[in-house]
Structure formats: structure tokens, C-alpha cells
Design an enzyme around this catalytic site. Structure first.
Site, PDB file in Angstrom:
ATOM      1  N   ARG A 112       4.578   9.028   4.859  1.00  0.00           N
ATOM      2  CA  ARG A 112       4.132   7.960   3.966  1.00  0.00           C
ATOM      3  C   ARG A 112       5.303   6.991   3.820  1.00  0.00           C
ATOM      4  O   ARG A 112       6.439   7.319   4.176  1.00  0.00           O
ATOM      5  CB  ARG A 112       3.749   8.502   2.576  1.00  0.00           C
ATOM      6  CG  ARG A 112       2.559   9.462   2.539  1.00  0.00           C
ATOM      7  CD  ARG A 112       1.250   8.779   2.870  1.00  0.00           C
ATOM      8  NE  ARG A 112       0.110   9.692   2.726  1.00  0.00           N
ATOM      9  CZ  ARG A 112      -0.383  10.455   3.698  1.00  0.00           C
ATOM     10  NH1 ARG A 112       0.151  10.445   4.907  1.00  0.00           N
ATOM     11  NH2 ARG A 112      -1.443  11.229   3.468  1.00  0.00           N
ATOM     12  N   TYR A 171     -13.489   7.167  -1.593  1.00  0.00           N
ATOM     13  CA  TYR A 171     -12.454   6.167  -1.899  1.00  0.00           C
ATOM     14  C   TYR A 171     -12.352   5.144  -0.761  1.00  0.00           C
ATOM     15  O   TYR A 171     -12.432   3.932  -1.001  1.00  0.00           O
ATOM     16  CB  TYR A 171     -11.118   6.874  -2.098  1.00  0.00           C
ATOM     17  CG  TYR A 171     -10.021   5.997  -2.661  1.00  0.00           C
ATOM     18  CD1 TYR A 171     -10.132   5.424  -3.931  1.00  0.00           C
ATOM     19  CD2 TYR A 171      -8.855   5.742  -1.938  1.00  0.00           C
ATOM     20  CE1 TYR A 171      -9.119   4.633  -4.464  1.00  0.00           C
ATOM     21  CE2 TYR A 171      -7.833   4.961  -2.467  1.00  0.00           C
ATOM     22  CZ  TYR A 171      -7.964   4.406  -3.723  1.00  0.00           C
ATOM     23  OH  TYR A 171      -6.964   3.622  -4.243  1.00  0.00           O
TER      24      TYR A 171
HETATM   25  N1  UDP Z   1       1.302  16.310  -0.618  1.00  0.00           N
HETATM   26  C1  UDP Z   1       2.032  17.475  -0.496  1.00  0.00           C
HETATM   27  N2  UDP Z   1       2.177  18.275  -1.593  1.00  0.00           N
HETATM   28  C2  UDP Z   1       1.647  17.961  -2.820  1.00  0.00           C
HETATM   29  C3  UDP Z   1       0.912  16.764  -2.942  1.00  0.00           C
HETATM   30  C4  UDP Z   1       0.745  15.957  -1.816  1.00  0.00           C
HETATM   31  O1  UDP Z   1       2.547  17.794   0.584  1.00  0.00           O
HETATM   32  O2  UDP Z   1       1.842  18.728  -3.764  1.00  0.00           O
HETATM   33  C5  UDP Z   1       1.144  15.441   0.557  1.00  0.00           C
HETATM   34  C6  UDP Z   1      -0.291  15.069   0.880  1.00  0.00           C
HETATM   35  O3  UDP Z   1      -0.897  16.066   1.668  1.00  0.00           O
HETATM   36  C7  UDP Z   1      -0.087  13.747   1.625  1.00  0.00           C
HETATM   37  C8  UDP Z   1       1.146  13.147   0.966  1.00  0.00           C
HETATM   38  O4  UDP Z   1       1.804  14.218   0.307  1.00  0.00           O
HETATM   39  O5  UDP Z   1       0.202  14.001   2.983  1.00  0.00           O
HETATM   40  C9  UDP Z   1       0.826  12.056  -0.035  1.00  0.00           C
HETATM   41  O6  UDP Z   1      -0.102  12.547  -0.947  1.00  0.00           O
HETATM   42  P1  UDP Z   1      -0.622  11.750  -2.215  1.00  0.00           P
HETATM   43  O7  UDP Z   1      -1.499  12.672  -2.966  1.00  0.00           O
HETATM   44  O8  UDP Z   1       0.522  11.193  -2.960  1.00  0.00           O
HETATM   45  O9  UDP Z   1      -1.475  10.525  -1.679  1.00  0.00           O
HETATM   46  P2  UDP Z   1      -2.045   9.992  -0.267  1.00  0.00           P
HETATM   47  O10 UDP Z   1      -0.961   9.215   0.355  1.00  0.00           O
HETATM   48  O11 UDP Z   1      -2.441  11.172   0.586  1.00  0.00           O
HETATM   49  O12 UDP Z   1      -3.207   9.182  -0.643  1.00  0.00           O
END
Ligand code: UDP
Length: 340
Positions: A235, A167
Site C-alpha cells: 500500500r 464498496y
Molecule cells: N492488514 C493486515 N493486518 C491487519 C489489517 C490489515 O495485514 O490487521 C492488511 C490488509 O490485508 C491489506 C492492508 O493491510 O493488505 C491494508 O488494509 P486496510 O484494512 O488498511 O485497507 P485496504 O487498503 O485493504 O483497503
């Protein structure tokens, strides 16, 4: 609820409204989360919209309410394959790509293709039609950023062989394609670097969910909320209506030609705080559990949005709590529809 939100976006785009009306606009990935929101606003603004989607991650349900409209056309097509249009096209918006970390493992080749072969086809269409080109890039091109907040000047800290590389590197390559077409063919291009965005129509089912739909689904069904790692990673979450307003302003503002702009919220929150907030807003009895942190999960993410504010007169307006409540409401309505 969503009709009202579409009206809010139409109100907030203000001066650029006029430049959208009657334009012929091609949206690749138009049945996806952001694509379908964009298509809907464009259709309501009186543009002629061609929505292209291969429906492998986009959903027909996202655009079914637009199907009967005279100024909306849907074509099921994979943008990595050539396609010709006889009708004029004024603007190409290239959104087609899977974007969820869970898909990085399962579909890395398709993700690479959407942002290399796919963007090449999309740029070819723009070149032939002398159309303007908007590319939806991502904060992921910065990788594990060492400068927070991260401005457009930051060049990135990406692992080229890590699990997210399909990605991150594909989107970096996509940006490079855009610049090449601008340089070599004088195309009018704009690159949006989208930071975490959430809202209705985000996929919720099983493993494909991003963090917010996952946590809401877990909280509403009183299942454990799964934090990856210790939850100290951050985030900055932008509500979909703000994101769509930003994308439209970037695509249609006369002063944004050739610009690369971060679009997202600059309010940073830890994933632990997010889990607590969702637990509270849903009155959930879910426990919080900690699971393994995926490799190369960026520890912090927060954009510098000074450029979007000054160039596009844009800033996010919907606070996280408000956006989450809207999304919870959508989830509950969606649940009811499924039961019926
Ligand atoms: N995350 C989490 N639990 C979940 C899904 C995601 O703690 O069930 C965390 C993930 O490890 C990341 C953040 O939430 O640190 C955001 O994840 P997402 O998949 O939304 O997208 P990213 O910002 O990583 O692209």
C-alpha cells in the site's frame, strides 16, 4: 498537536484560502475521520459549515470541539433520506460512507446505499442550490490494478461479486452519478480518488481498524501484530494533513472543474515492512504473526499522482515515519484521556 496541523494545512492551501471564506459548505459524513478534519479546516477558514452525519461510523467526539462555533452546524441525518435546506449552499462535499474492509462484510447494503441513494440525495441538493460538488471516491474503483503506478486513465479490475464489491462497485456507481449530473444538469463537479490515508481520528476500536491503527494499537499493547497473508502486498500511505490539503485544492481550485484526480502518497511499502517499522518506532516487544489473507485483497496499490502535482500544485509532504510518529503520539494521548 492537531491545532498546529490545522494551521499547517491552512498555510499550505495558499491561494485558494480566499475562495473558502464565507462559503456555505455542506459536508456529508462530516463526523468521520476525513470529514471532521475537513470541517475543522473549513470552520477555521471562516466558511459556514453544515456537517451531516448519521453517527453510525462517524463519532460525535470528532466534532465536539466545533459545536459551539457560530459558523458550524451539526445535523444528525442519514444522507440516504431526503433533506431540504432553506439556507444557501455553495459547495457540497459527499464523504458519507463506511470505508473499512471489515465493514464490507458487515454492512454491505449501507455502503451501497451511501454511494447510490446517498449520492443521489447529495447531488439533488447541489442541483437545487447550484452548488459545486466534490465526491470522495477511492482507489478501490481500480480493484486489483494491473497497472502500477495507477493513473486516472486506468479503468479498473474489479470483481463485481467479491467481498469488496459493495464498496468498489458502489463508488464506481457514485462516480457515474456525478458524471450524469454534470452532463445532464451542468453541475460543477470534482472527483477525488483517495488512496490509503492515515492519521489521528481514525477509528481504532477492535475489528473496525484499518491496518495502521491496528498495528499501532497491537504494538503499543505488546499484543501480536497480525499480518494478513505473507505481508508482501503493498500500500502507499498518505498522512491526513496532506490528504486534506489535496481535497481542498481539488474542491476550490478554479482549474479543477470536472476533473478526476488521484490523491495519495506514491511511496509504496509492503505490509511486512510496515509492521517492522511500527514495531521499531514504538519499541514494541510484539511478535509478528501471519493470518489468512482476505479474499480479493489487492496485491499492490500505488497511485500515479502526476495529475494532482501539475493541476493542483499538490504533493504529499509528510514522510511515513514522521506521520506514524505523530499517530503514535496521538494514540498515547488518547489512551491517557481514556484512563482519566
Ligand atoms: N492488514 C493486515 N493486518 C491487519 C489489517 C490489515 O495485514 O490487521 C492488511 C490488509 O490485508 C491489506 C492492508 O493491510 O493488505 C491494508 O488494509 P486496510 O484494512 O488498511 O485497507 P485496504 O487498503 O485493504 O483497503
Amino acid at each position: 498537536m492537531m491545532n498546529k496541523e490545522i494551521e499547517e494545512i491552512r498555510r499550505d492551501i495558499g491561494a485558494i484560502s480566499k475562495s473558502i471564506k464565507e462559503k456555505n459548505i455542506l459536508v456529508t459524513g462530516g463526523a468521520g475521520f476525513l470529514g471532521s478534519w475537513l470541517c475543522e479546516v473549513l470552520v477555521e477558514q471562516g466558511a459556514n459549515v453544515i456537517c451531516l452525519d448519521n453517527l453510525v461510523s462517524g463519532l460525535k467526539a470528532n466534532i465536539s470541539h466545533l459545536m459551539g462555533k457560530g459558523n458550524f452546524k451539526f445535523i444528525q441525518h442519514d444522507i440516504t433520506q431526503p433533506i431540504l435546506f432553506d439556507e444557501p449552499i455553495d459547495v457540497v462535499m459527499h464523504l458519507a460512507s463506511r470505508a473499512s474492509p471489515f465493514e464490507f462484510e458487515k454492512y454491505p447494503i449501507q455502503i451501497l446505499k451511501a454511494n447510490t441513494l446517498g449520492i443521489w440525495v447529495a447531488l439533488g441538493i447541489a442541483k437545487k442550490h447550484k452548488a459545486r460538488f466534490l465526491y470522495t471516491s477511492t482507489s478501490e474503483i481500480y480493484g486489483a490494478a494491473t497497472e502500477i503506478p495507477t493513473s486516472e486513465e486506468y479503468r479498473g479490475n474489479v470483481n463485481p461479486v467479491g467481498p469488496r464489491s459493495c464498496y468498489d462497485e458502489a463508488k464506481r456507481c457514485g462516480e457515474s452519478y456525478v458524471i450524469a449530473y454534470e452532463l445532464q444538469h451542468g453541475l460543477d463537479t470534482r472527483i477525488a480518488r483517495i488512496f490509503n490515508t492515515y492519521g489521528p481520528r481514525m477509528r481504532v476500536e477492535g475489528v473496525y481498524g484499518r491496518v495502521i491503527p491496528r498495528f499501532i494499537e497491537q504494538a503499543l499493547s505488546n499484543k501480536p501484530i497480525t499480518i494478513f497473508g505473507d505481508g508482501t502486498q503493498t500500500r502507499s500511505f498518505c498522512y491526513v494533513t496532506d490528504q486534506v490539503e489535496g481535497l481542498l485544492k481539488l474542491a476550490f481550485s478554479e482549474n479543477a472543474k470536472g476533473e478526476v484526480v488521484n490523491i495519495g502518497s506514491d511511496k509504496e511499502i509492503t505490509i511486512f515492512e510496515l509492521a517492522k517499522l511500527i514495531q521499531e518506532l514504538t519499541n514494541s516487544s510484539s511478535e509478528i504473526v501471519f493470518e489468512e489473507l482476505p479474499k480479493d485483497d489487492p496485491p499492490r496499490r500505488r497511485p500515479d499522482i502526476t495529475k494532482a502535482k501539475t493541476l493542483l500544485d499538490w504533493k504529499p509532504k509528510i514522510e511515513l515515519e514522521e506521520g506514524l510518529l505523530r499517530m503514535v503520539k496521538w494514540f498515547k494521548e488518547k489512551g491517557k484521556r481514556r484512563v482519566r
